[in-house]
Design a protein around this motif. Structure first.
Motif, mmCIF file in Angstrom:
data_model
loop_
_atom_site.group_PDB
_atom_site.id
_atom_site.type_symbol
_atom_site.label_atom_id
_atom_site.label_comp_id
_atom_site.label_asym_id
_atom_site.label_seq_id
_atom_site.Cartn_x
_atom_site.Cartn_y
_atom_site.Cartn_z
ATOM 1 N N ARG A 140 0.829 -1.206 0.000
ATOM 2 C CA ARG A 140 0.000 0.000 0.000
ATOM 3 C C ARG A 140 0.864 1.257 0.000
ATOM 4 N NH1 ARG A 140 -2.673 -0.927 4.302
ATOM 5 N NH2 ARG A 140 -1.507 0.430 5.688
ATOM 6 N N GLY A 141 1.933 1.219 0.803
ATOM 7 C CA GLY A 141 2.839 2.368 0.834
ATOM 8 C C GLY A 141 3.498 2.614 -0.515
ATOM 9 N N LEU A 143 2.252 1.788 -3.482
ATOM 10 C CA LEU A 143 1.241 2.322 -4.384
ATOM 11 C C LEU A 143 0.941 3.789 -4.094
ATOM 12 C CD1 LEU A 143 -1.267 -0.684 -4.476
ATOM 13 C CD2 LEU A 143 0.057 0.198 -6.410
ATOM 14 N N GLU A 144 0.789 4.120 -2.825
ATOM 15 C CA GLU A 144 0.473 5.501 -2.462
ATOM 16 C C GLU A 144 1.592 6.453 -2.868
ATOM 17 O OE1 GLU A 144 -0.400 5.338 1.684
ATOM 18 O OE2 GLU A 144 -2.458 4.618 1.390
ATOM 19 N N ALA A 145 2.835 6.013 -2.682
ATOM 20 C CA ALA A 145 3.962 6.857 -3.068
ATOM 21 C C ALA A 145 3.989 7.084 -4.576
ATOM 22 C CB ALA A 145 5.275 6.224 -2.611
ATOM 23 N N ILE A 147 1.373 6.900 -6.651
ATOM 24 C CA ILE A 147 0.230 7.746 -7.016
ATOM 25 C C ILE A 147 0.504 9.204 -6.666
ATOM 26 C CG2 ILE A 147 -2.195 8.241 -6.498
ATOM 27 C CD1 ILE A 147 -2.552 5.189 -6.091
ATOM 28 N N ALA A 148 1.143 9.436 -5.517
ATOM 29 C CA ALA A 148 1.434 10.804 -5.089
ATOM 30 C C ALA A 148 2.367 11.523 -6.050
ATOM 31 C CB ALA A 148 2.038 10.789 -3.684
ATOM 32 N N GLU A 149 3.181 10.763 -6.788
ATOM 33 C CA GLU A 149 4.117 11.369 -7.728
ATOM 34 C C GLU A 149 3.475 11.730 -9.063
ATOM 35 O OE1 GLU A 149 7.348 8.651 -8.040
ATOM 36 O OE2 GLU A 149 8.035 8.958 -5.983
ATOM 37 N N ARG A 155 -3.575 12.506 -11.433
ATOM 38 C CA ARG A 155 -3.862 11.874 -10.140
ATOM 39 C C ARG A 155 -5.344 11.947 -9.791
ATOM 40 N NH1 ARG A 155 -0.295 14.394 -7.467
ATOM 41 N NH2 ARG A 155 -1.608 16.013 -6.525
ATOM 42 N N LEU A 159 -7.725 8.663 -9.072
ATOM 43 C CA LEU A 159 -8.290 8.359 -7.751
ATOM 44 C C LEU A 159 -9.811 8.279 -7.804
ATOM 45 C CD1 LEU A 159 -6.038 10.592 -5.458
ATOM 46 C CD2 LEU A 159 -6.031 8.102 -5.614
ATOM 47 N N VAL A 163 -10.295 4.488 -7.031
ATOM 48 C CA VAL A 163 -10.546 4.408 -5.591
ATOM 49 C C VAL A 163 -12.020 4.641 -5.265
ATOM 50 C CG1 VAL A 163 -9.939 5.344 -3.328
ATOM 51 C CG2 VAL A 163 -8.182 5.145 -5.102
ATOM 52 N N LEU A 193 2.166 4.897 -13.690
ATOM 53 C CA LEU A 193 2.227 4.066 -12.482
ATOM 54 C C LEU A 193 2.889 2.725 -12.775
ATOM 55 C CD1 LEU A 193 -1.260 4.682 -10.851
ATOM 56 C CD2 LEU A 193 0.960 5.344 -9.921
#
Length: 240
Positions: A140-141, A143-145, A147-149, A155, A159, A163, A193
């Motif tokens: 999860r970390g 993926l989140e990192a 996506i944040a980029e 983005r 989401l 999501v 991604l």
């Protein structure tokens, strides 16, 4: 394993022994050679077993059985291939045998538990294993990192779609874009991604399913406790 024999040949103490030298020492009953072979081979054998079996605990059991089988049958190792190759084949065979034995029980359990979905699950009844929870959190970390980029114009639709589950037309309506523009941005977001995750995963493949440190030492202890060297017969399994 209660007795430690000296190495069969003197060596340059600065140079680590080769695999062949360790095998020769193991044939002569040298316990440190057995432990060193276990230390070197643990990561490979664990990954092999884990690639066939469904859990870490099953794979660890198979690795232990692999070492016991290999060291008690060292006379069968003729040196035509590397020892690591020979013992890897043993690990694969042990894992497949265990898998075949487990399948009839799995089929029986499937029949017996056909109505299990109708049973109310109480909190804590099916607790997630710590290593599984850790792995899920790490994924999860990652993926989140990634996506944040993403740039915000990619983005946001990603989401909303992935999501929140909004359809393309709903996203287009909410953010004031044409559906074709939303579709294009989703495609670009997924491609970025994928490239980002592929790059990071490639860097992490070498550390997948690690087996070292205290875990490695405990396995060596268990193997050592099960086998004993007899001068007239080599290593024997004392558990049976």
């Amino acid at each position: 394993m209660t007795r430690t024999r000296a190495s069969v040949r003197p060596r340059d103490t600065l140079a680590p022994p080769s695999e062949a030298e360790l095998v020769a020492d193991a044939r002569a009953g040298h316990e440190p050679a057995v432990r060193e072979l276990i230390r070197r081979l643990n990561p490979r054998l664990f990954r092999v077993a884990r690639g066939i079996l469904a859990s870490d605990s099953e794979a660890e059991d198979v690795v232990q059985e692999t070492y016991v089988t290999a060291f008690t049958r060292l006379g069968d190792f003729k040196g035509r291939a590397r020892f690591s190759t020979w013992i890897t084949r043993i690990a694969m065979n042990c894992a497949r045998v265990r898998l075949r034995k487990a399948r009839p029980q799995e089929e029986y359990d499937t029949v017996q538990d056909r109505d299990a979905a109708d049973v109310l699950a109480f909190p804590g009844q099916h607790q997630e294993l710590p290593e599984a929870a850790l792995g899920r959190a790490q994924l999860r970390g990652l993926l989140e990192a990634a996506i944040a980029e993403l740039p915000s114009d990619l983005r946001l639709p990603f989401l909303l779609h992935e999501v929140d589950g909004l359809k393309i037309r709903e996203i287009a309506r909410d953010v004031g874009l044409k559906p074709i523009t939303v579709r294009t941005r989703l495609f670009r977001a997924r491609r970025r991604l994928r490239d980002r995750l592929n790059s990071r995963l490639e860097d992490g493949f070498t550390s997948a399913f690690p087996f070292d440190g205290a875990r490695c030492a405990r396995l060596a202890d268990r193997v050592s406790a099960r086998i004993r060297y007899a001068a007239d017969g080599g290593w024997i399994d004392t558990s049976g």
